[in-house]
Write an enzyme that holds these catalytic residues in place. Structure first.
Site, PDB file in Angstrom:
ATOM      1  N   GLU A 183      -1.720  -9.256   3.441  1.00 32.49           N
ATOM      2  CA  GLU A 183      -1.663  -9.846   4.782  1.00 32.49           C
ATOM      3  C   GLU A 183      -3.035 -10.166   5.345  1.00 32.49           C
ATOM      4  O   GLU A 183      -3.176 -10.986   6.262  1.00 32.49           O
ATOM      5  CB  GLU A 183      -0.893  -8.928   5.745  1.00 32.49           C
TER       6      GLU A 183
ATOM      7  N   HIS B 121      -3.653  -5.084   0.450  1.00 32.71           N
ATOM      8  CA  HIS B 121      -3.101  -5.624   1.696  1.00 32.71           C
ATOM      9  C   HIS B 121      -3.192  -7.146   1.684  1.00 32.71           C
ATOM     10  O   HIS B 121      -4.148  -7.727   2.199  1.00 32.71           O
ATOM     11  CB  HIS B 121      -3.860  -5.055   2.901  1.00 32.71           C
TER      12      HIS B 121
ATOM     13  N   CYS C  27       0.839  -1.196   0.000  1.00 33.81           N
ATOM     14  CA  CYS C  27       0.000   0.000   0.000  1.00 33.81           C
ATOM     15  C   CYS C  27       0.880   1.254   0.000  1.00 33.81           C
ATOM     16  O   CYS C  27       1.450   1.619  -1.019  1.00 33.81           O
ATOM     17  CB  CYS C  27      -0.972  -0.044   1.186  1.00 33.81           C
TER      18      CYS C  27
END
Length: 543
Positions: free
Chosen positions: A517, A515, A381
């Site tokens: 994750e 993102h 990001c």
């Protein structure tokens, strides 16, 4: 009809209710049951979207664009069940809903009160939007005795009565060890349960966190004073890795006690093979690598909870231990010599997401250090945007390149897009809009170009990843960057929004606007993190 397990906490905060609930849910899953998890948060913010990461930790984003509590990340990582907007609610959102109804006249002029209107809204939330789940676990944030959690506790008390045998209460407490006395003390647990009972809730299961084993005699004492069967007093000891928690709780009999509380006698035996494999991979690694994370919220590592776990998942995939070196990006703004001092021993560098100008130049320097020294770099990001700015300034020769997030740069290679399309609707955002309504949130598609690193990593052409950002890389700077060796390898379907930038002539240099994750799990590590850790392993052999 689904059975409900309400999870409360007492004595102190941060005992790990979310982790305990997620571990229990994974044990029920291992027996073949379908589960869903929810979180009731007592704070007055409508959602965590505008909360400072230092204040609240990570803001977890779901596929459908909800900004939620970080515990929902635990739920997804342990169960693999995607969370939704309907799985997290706050006091603020409950009151906002009720007040809107009152303004519309939905209550026909009645006096609107905490009971029944607020509690009814909480109950409606807890029981809505369910499908064919066997168990629904509902965590109540905060600690019993906090004034702000009282309406939630009253609501679940009422639900307990209404659901009868289809609801139980699990209470997480602390059994502290007093070193001076050389004893474990049960009194805090007794007082916590007494507080819960005064509200009208009798716990069925007590999960007792402790640093030392709790002798059978003391567990019997806790059960006797708290009106809980001794077999339902479960010790929850510290373990070597959070992914050992389901195995530890199973060994202590937590899932058996829960099934017994529901009167379920013929439950299937659990298949814990994947958790045994994960534990083995974490505890018996075949090597180790050093990854530097250059962030701006380092003082509270909960701000990077999903990121931390995803790096661990990358280690699990490659059967290596990952040593994370947390570095405050402002360090590099004060002293350039810190770059070599702090990054010289890193086998890979990761720059995570963030907001605002503070620490930005330090992140840009970290990206440059990784590029020039051919160290694997992962920009997420904000980390991608800083890598693009760095490339524009120092490779493409675009002096003054910056982002409109910090005011007016010349030029703004990263800027606030005024609108974008989601589904069949065009959403608009503006500089002066509410912060919570100006972001691109949730899952969006991305096309991966053939012959690129990310296409090789994902092994497919179309992916869906979760976003949480206001600013986008300006596609007009694609051409000048690609002329000097960069590759815009992932784009939105309309070709207007750059999603992934990489440097083909580099061991591993990838920046992503989303993102990743948020979708990684220990039993299904995200391919980008698996590949990144593998690149770090290759780098460790070169250093």
């Amino acid at each position: 009809m689904a059975r409900f397990i309400f999870v409360t906490g007492g004595v102190v905060s941060s005992l790990g209710k979310g982790l305990a609930g997620a571990a229990l849910a994974s044990l029920l899953q291992a027996r073949g049951y379908k589960v869903r998890m929810r979180k009731l948060d007592p704070y007055i913010n409508v959602d965590p979207g505008t909360m400072n990461p230092f204040e609240h930790g990570e803001c977890y984003v779901t596929d459908d664009g909800a900004e939620t509590d970080l515990d929902l990340g635990h739920y997804e990582r342990f169960t693999g069940v995607p969370s939704k907007q309907s799985d997290n609610v706050t006091t603020g959102r409950i009151y906002q809903t009720v007040i809107r109804k009152e303004r519309r006249g939905d209550y026909l002029g009645a006096t609107v009160q905490v009971i029944p209107h607020i509690t009814n809204a909480i109950k409606e939330f807890a029981t809505a939007d369910l499908e064919d789940e066997d168990f629904v676990l509902v965590e109540i944030g905060g600690t019993v005795g906090d004034i702000e959690s009282l309406p939630f506790l009253e609501a679940i008390r009422q639900l307990g009565n209404e659901l009868g045998k289809d609801a139980i209460f699990m209470h997480l407490t602390l059994v502290p060890y007093i070193a001076a006395a050389g004893e474990l003390k049960t009194k805090p647990t007794q007082h916590s349960v007494k507080e819960l009972q005064s509200i009208g809730i009798q716990p069925d299961i007590l999960l007792c966190r402790s640093e030392h084993p709790i002798p059978a005699g003391q567990r019997a004492k806790i059960g006797q004073f708290c009106n809980v069967p001794e077999k339902a007093v479960i010790q929850a000891l510290d373990v070597r890795t959070i992914y050992e928690v389901p195995l530890s709780y199973h060994d202590e009999g937590l899932d058996e006690a829960v099934l017994s509380a529901f009167g379920i006698e013929d439950a299937p035996k659990p298949d814990l093979s994947r958790w045994l494999d994960i534990r083995d991979r974490v505890i018996n690694p075949e090597g180790e690598v050093n990854i530097a994370v250059v962030g701006k919220y380092i003082a509270l590592q909960d701000a990077y909870k999903s990121l931390t776990e995803s790096i661990v998942h990358g280690g699990i995939a490659n059967r290596v231990k990952v040593n994370i070196n947390w570095i405050e990006s402002e360090e590099f703004e004060k002293d350039d010599s810190k770059l070599n001092e702090l990054l010289g021993s890193a086998h890979a560098i990761l720059v995570p997401g963030g907001f605002g100008e503070r620490g930005a130049e330090g992140k840009i320097k970290a990206a440059r250090y990784a590029r020039e020294n051919r160290i694997p770099y992962f920009g997420i990001c904000y980390g991608m945007q800083m890598a693009v700015i760095e490339g524009c300034r120092h490779v493409a020769g675009i002096e003054g390149a910056g982002t409109s997030e910090f005011g007016s740069s010349d030029p703004n290679v990263v800027g606030l897009m005024t609108e974008w399309t989601r589904g069949n609707e065009t959403e608009t955002r503006s500089e002066d809009g509410d912060l919570g309504g100006t972001m691109r949130l949730g899952a969006y598609p991305c096309h991966l170009l053939e012959g690129t690193k990310v296409r090789e990593v994902y092994g497919e052409e179309l992916i869906q990843e979760r976003h949480r950002h206001r600013y986008e890389v300006n596609v007009e700077y694609r051409a000048p960057l690609e002329e000097v060796g960069y590759k815009f390898s992932g784009m939105s379907p309309d070709g207007e929004l750059p999603e992934i930038v990489e440097i083909p002539d580099h061991p591993w240099f990838i920046g992503v606007q989303f993102h990743p994750e948020l979708k990684s799990k220990p039993f299904d590590p995200h391919p980008l993190f698996s590949s990144f850790v593998k690149a770090a392993m290759e780098q460790s052999r070169l250093v």
